[in-house]
Design an enzyme around this catalytic site. Sequence first.
Site, PDB file in Angstrom:
ATOM      1  N   ARG A  27      27.642 -45.099   7.937  1.00  0.00           N
ATOM      2  CA  ARG A  27      27.318 -44.974   9.356  1.00  0.00           C
ATOM      3  C   ARG A  27      26.751 -43.581   9.631  1.00  0.00           C
ATOM      4  O   ARG A  27      27.135 -42.594   8.987  1.00  0.00           O
ATOM      5  CB  ARG A  27      28.560 -45.200  10.223  1.00  0.00           C
ATOM      6  CG  ARG A  27      29.014 -46.644  10.295  1.00  0.00           C
ATOM      7  CD  ARG A  27      28.045 -47.518  11.074  1.00  0.00           C
ATOM      8  NE  ARG A  27      28.530 -48.874  11.277  1.00  0.00           N
ATOM      9  CZ  ARG A  27      28.289 -49.896  10.468  1.00  0.00           C
ATOM     10  NH1 ARG A  27      27.567 -49.700   9.360  1.00  0.00           N
ATOM     11  NH2 ARG A  27      28.747 -51.111  10.745  1.00  0.00           N
ATOM     12  N   HIS A  60      18.298 -48.870   8.350  1.00  0.00           N
ATOM     13  CA  HIS A  60      19.582 -49.585   8.342  1.00  0.00           C
ATOM     14  C   HIS A  60      19.422 -50.975   7.724  1.00  0.00           C
ATOM     15  O   HIS A  60      19.826 -51.990   8.311  1.00  0.00           O
ATOM     16  CB  HIS A  60      20.149 -49.688   9.758  1.00  0.00           C
ATOM     17  CG  HIS A  60      21.645 -49.869   9.784  1.00  0.00           C
ATOM     18  ND1 HIS A  60      22.451 -49.379  10.780  1.00  0.00           N
ATOM     19  CD2 HIS A  60      22.492 -50.495   8.916  1.00  0.00           C
ATOM     20  CE1 HIS A  60      23.711 -49.692  10.539  1.00  0.00           C
ATOM     21  NE2 HIS A  60      23.759 -50.376   9.403  1.00  0.00           N
TER      22      HIS A  60
END
EC number: 1.1.1.79
Length: 313
Positions: free
Chosen positions: A228, A276
């Site tokens: 993250r 991502h």
Amino acid sequence: MNIIFYHPFFNAEEWLAGLSQRLPQAQVRAWQPGDDRPADYALVWRPPHEMLANRGRLKGVFALGAGVDAILEQERAYPGTLPAGVPLLRLEDTGMAQQMQEYALSYVLRYFRRFDEYQLLQQQQEWRPLDPHQQDNFTIGILGAGVLGKSVAQKLTAFGFNVRCWSRSPKQIDGVQSFAGAEQRAAFLDGVQLLINLLPNTPETAGILNQQLFAHLAPGAYLINLARGAHLVEDDLLQALEQGQLAAATLDVFVTEPLPQAHPFWRHPRVTITPHIAAITLPQAAMDQIAANILALEAGQTPAGVVDVLLGY
């Protein structure tokens, strides 16, 4: 049985059709603001607070990904987002492990073979062979030893790399040196030449990739962040690259996504960016697992992927 679905980016029609096929006894609908009709299960990604509020009769909330940090962040900001006593479940693997292996191995080899440096030399039109790294003295450290961390560690070990891992509690992975707890983190980092982050995103791990941590790595180490964006102190990374503490970084996740166009990472010659995509949710495999878990809950059995809300994973 009533199931509500919410994801701002997924194809809702595909999911509703797939779930209805797997669970013909269920009524599956896409949640819309103002929908307060009964629901037994909720499938969500970053749900609006009002979607789950006052739904105490829910039997399960399914996060449409491997991480549940977005839901727990909503709960901290708006208490009641996650109804008390309702189990929260995440996806386990569903094809993500293989994707993560592929991504990690690709960029490990890119740095190990110094292809990133050859790319810069090409831009400078400079023909210059570089001394190769040797596996014997190229230690790879993995932060996080959950399903994805373990999978990546096993793949890299099978490729002949010297791999160590660090996690909150001790883990046993064949061929991998294991470290656990805050008291062993410095020893884990010592001499690591390539660090891969696959930690869960919790209040305890936020900002863990910082200048203090980078200082424990081997000089000129590489960073690959696949977990993250909140794990990384972005200014500390830029400083570590400027000072030569880190040689390069590959980032798949960011504090703000999409990454703002003015962000310095876009133009930094030693930062590689991907949007991502290291391990995306594969709809068919995810629907198979969710349907199986719903049937397990309906039968009074323990499903896979139940989250410890206090730990955050």
